[in-house]
Design an enzyme around this catalytic site. Structure first.
Site, PDB file in Angstrom:
ATOM      1  CG  ASP A  34      18.473 -32.904  27.473  1.00 41.02           C
ATOM      2  OD1 ASP A  34      19.384 -33.068  28.293  1.00 41.02           O
ATOM      3  OD2 ASP A  34      18.500 -33.407  26.318  1.00 41.02           O
ATOM      4  CG  PHE A  82      24.720 -29.748  33.338  1.00 48.34           C
ATOM      5  CD1 PHE A  82      25.830 -30.299  33.960  1.00 48.34           C
ATOM      6  CD2 PHE A  82      23.725 -29.199  34.130  1.00 48.34           C
ATOM      7  CE1 PHE A  82      25.944 -30.297  35.342  1.00 48.34           C
ATOM      8  CE2 PHE A  82      23.829 -29.194  35.513  1.00 48.34           C
ATOM      9  CZ  PHE A  82      24.945 -29.752  36.126  1.00 48.34           C
ATOM     10  CB  THR A 135      35.766 -29.937  29.979  1.00 48.61           C
ATOM     11  OG1 THR A 135      36.795 -30.914  29.928  1.00 48.61           O
ATOM     12  CG2 THR A 135      35.860 -29.095  28.718  1.00 48.61           C
ATOM     13  CG  ASP A 136      40.083 -31.851  32.676  1.00 48.15           C
ATOM     14  OD1 ASP A 136      39.436 -32.140  31.650  1.00 48.15           O
ATOM     15  OD2 ASP A 136      40.601 -32.713  33.420  1.00 48.15           O
ATOM     16  CD  GLU A 137      38.673 -33.516  27.071  1.00 49.33           C
ATOM     17  OE1 GLU A 137      38.812 -33.268  25.867  1.00 49.33           O
ATOM     18  OE2 GLU A 137      38.224 -34.586  27.501  1.00 49.33           O
ATOM     19  CE1 TYR A 161      32.995 -31.489  25.143  1.00 49.86           C
ATOM     20  CE2 TYR A 161      35.186 -32.122  25.918  1.00 49.86           C
ATOM     21  CZ  TYR A 161      33.879 -31.742  26.179  1.00 49.86           C
ATOM     22  OH  TYR A 161      33.464 -31.598  27.491  1.00 49.86           O
ATOM     23  CE  LYS A 165      31.944 -27.610  27.763  1.00 43.30           C
ATOM     24  NZ  LYS A 165      30.519 -27.509  28.159  1.00 43.30           N
ATOM     25  CG  LEU A 201      38.130 -46.016  29.472  1.00 47.30           C
ATOM     26  CD1 LEU A 201      38.546 -46.810  28.248  1.00 47.30           C
ATOM     27  CD2 LEU A 201      39.359 -45.471  30.197  1.00 47.30           C
TER      28      LEU A 201
END
Ligand code: NAD
Ligand code: DAU
Length: 361
Positions: A34, A82, A135-137, A161, A165, A201
């Protein structure tokens, strides 16, 4: 081949949860690479301080020589990636770090892994896995009545972003098809739970509520996200690593679609009962509607039936049980939050929310 895995980004939110649960279950040694950006935090891993099965290395996935050296030294049977820049708002303010780590970094990581894998014995080559956490994005935004994202939904990323991805997912796919690298990709919905950095959030709202600050809702608050408790995501990754079909993609989600304003109101209700405000009023009084996110995706929803059908994974937590655990964790770990919410964090919050019409320094 030994039972060692390399995890990248294991000091961040999901990576740390993954490393902690992996080692709690004594599944083998973890080499944790990391970079320790603002989002990486060794405090997430303090319980592993004396664990000989956790080897922490501070470094960048873009550093191909370092990754090659770690792979040669530790001979892992898997790499779980990750490491990423992960916050959509930061990608809007400054996309460059996202391209550097998520695209260029993933490329260098893949190159180092390809070279290592190419030199393994035939048996070890077959057993090896490169699991890419995505990611689902990448699928873009859904309308109210659209069907949820499946693994064959066309990519349509809308933010720097999600575009970065998406690029990394394409590279992973290409390394499988071109070189035969045994890859797996997971595309997951919004996570929440312990160690979630308070720029996102749910932890932001808990932190601000307790600090007496505004709870900023972008636009009208009716955007929908599909929430999954982080330990369920970690369990899904373990299952895909164990039994996923090489070259495949698995969507991971919680079947928990909620508008943002409902999530925030739920958090306020829970805090009202667990830690009432001194003046007896509701935390909901702190809700403040602020300027919307640029290009804000309206709705994400994951169809997680493939991973349920093929691999037998399904979430263990409902939104109600997961959010209760999460609020309790934050109330019990105020020291962690206070340590995180200093330095660069204060600068980010002040700059970002002042632009939206809220003073939150
Ligand atoms: P995070 O921002 O909390 O953590 C990212 C970690 O990666 C940090 O520890 C950081 O120091 C490290 N890192 C960043 N750049 C690096 C580099 N160049 N080299 C090595 N390490 C580096 O992110 P997260 O929320 O834990 O997300 C982890 C992964 O899961 C990301 O790839 C993200 O795209 C994906 N994901 C996140 C969610 C979510 O809801 N948070 C949902 C689906 C997928
Ligand atoms: O869907 C998976 C993605 O979920 C991951 O790939 C990302 O890494 C992760 O950060 C998350 O992205 P979101 O943009 O959905 O998460 P965030 O917590 O930033 O925002 C959730 C929703 O809440 C979103 O619609 C924006 C809104 N929001 C967010 C913040 C920080 C607000 O209304 N106010 C805020 O202050």
């Amino acid at each position: 081949m030994n039972k060692t895995i390399v995890v990248t980004g294991g000091a961040g939110f999901i990576g740390a949860n993954f490393v902690l649960t992996w080692l709690n279950q004594s599944l083998g040694t973890v080499v944790n690479l990391d970079k320790l950006t603002y989002a990486g935090n060794l405090e997430n891993l303090t319980t592993l301080e004396h664990n000989p099965h956790h080897i922490f290395v501070q470094g960048d996935i873009s550093d191909q020589a370092l990754v090659a050296q770690l792979l040669a030294e530790h001979q892992p049977y898997a790499v779980v990636n990750f490491a990423a820049e992960s916050h959509v708002d930061r990608s809007i303010h400054g996309p460059e770090d996202f391209i550097q780590t998520n695209v260029v970094g993933t490329f260098h990581l893949l190159e180092a892994v390809r070279a290592y894998w190419g030199n393994l014995s035939a048996e070890n080559q077959q057993a090896f896995r490169f699991l890419h956490v995505s990611t689902d994005e990448v699928y873009g935004s859904l309308g109210k009545n659209d069907a949820a994202f499946t693994e064959t939904t066309a990519y349509a990323p809308n933010s720097p972003y999600s575009a970065s991805k998406a690029a990394s997912d394409h590279l992973v796919r290409a390394y499988h098809h071109t070189y035969g690298l045994p890859t797996l990709t997971t595309n997951c919905s919004n996570n929440y739970g312990p160690y979630h950095f308070p720029e996102k959030l749910i932890p932001l709202v808990i932190h601000n509520a307790l600090a007496g600050k505004p709870l900023p809702i972008y636009g009208n608050g009716l955007q929908v996200r599909d929430w999954l408790f982080v330990e369920d995501h970690c369990a899904a990754i373990r299952r895909v690593l164990e039994a996923g079909k090489v070259g495949e993609v698995y969507n991971v989600g919680g079947w928990n679609e909620k508008p943002n304003i409902d999530v925030v109101r739920t958090l306020c209700r829970m805090l009202d009962s667990k830690k009432p405000r001194a003046d007896g009023k509701s935390y909901a009084d702190q809700i403040a509607f602020v300027q919307d996110r640029l290009g804000h995706d309206q709705r994400y929803a994951i169809d997680a039936s493939k991973i349920a059908r093929d691999l037998g994974w399904k979430p263990q937590e409902t939104f109600e049980s997961g959010i209760e655990k999460t609020v309790n964790w934050y109330l019990e770990h105020q020291g962690w939050v206070n340590n995180v919410a200093s330095g660069d964090y204060r600068h980010w919050v002040s700059k970002h929310y002042t632009e939206r019409g809220e003073e939150m320094a």
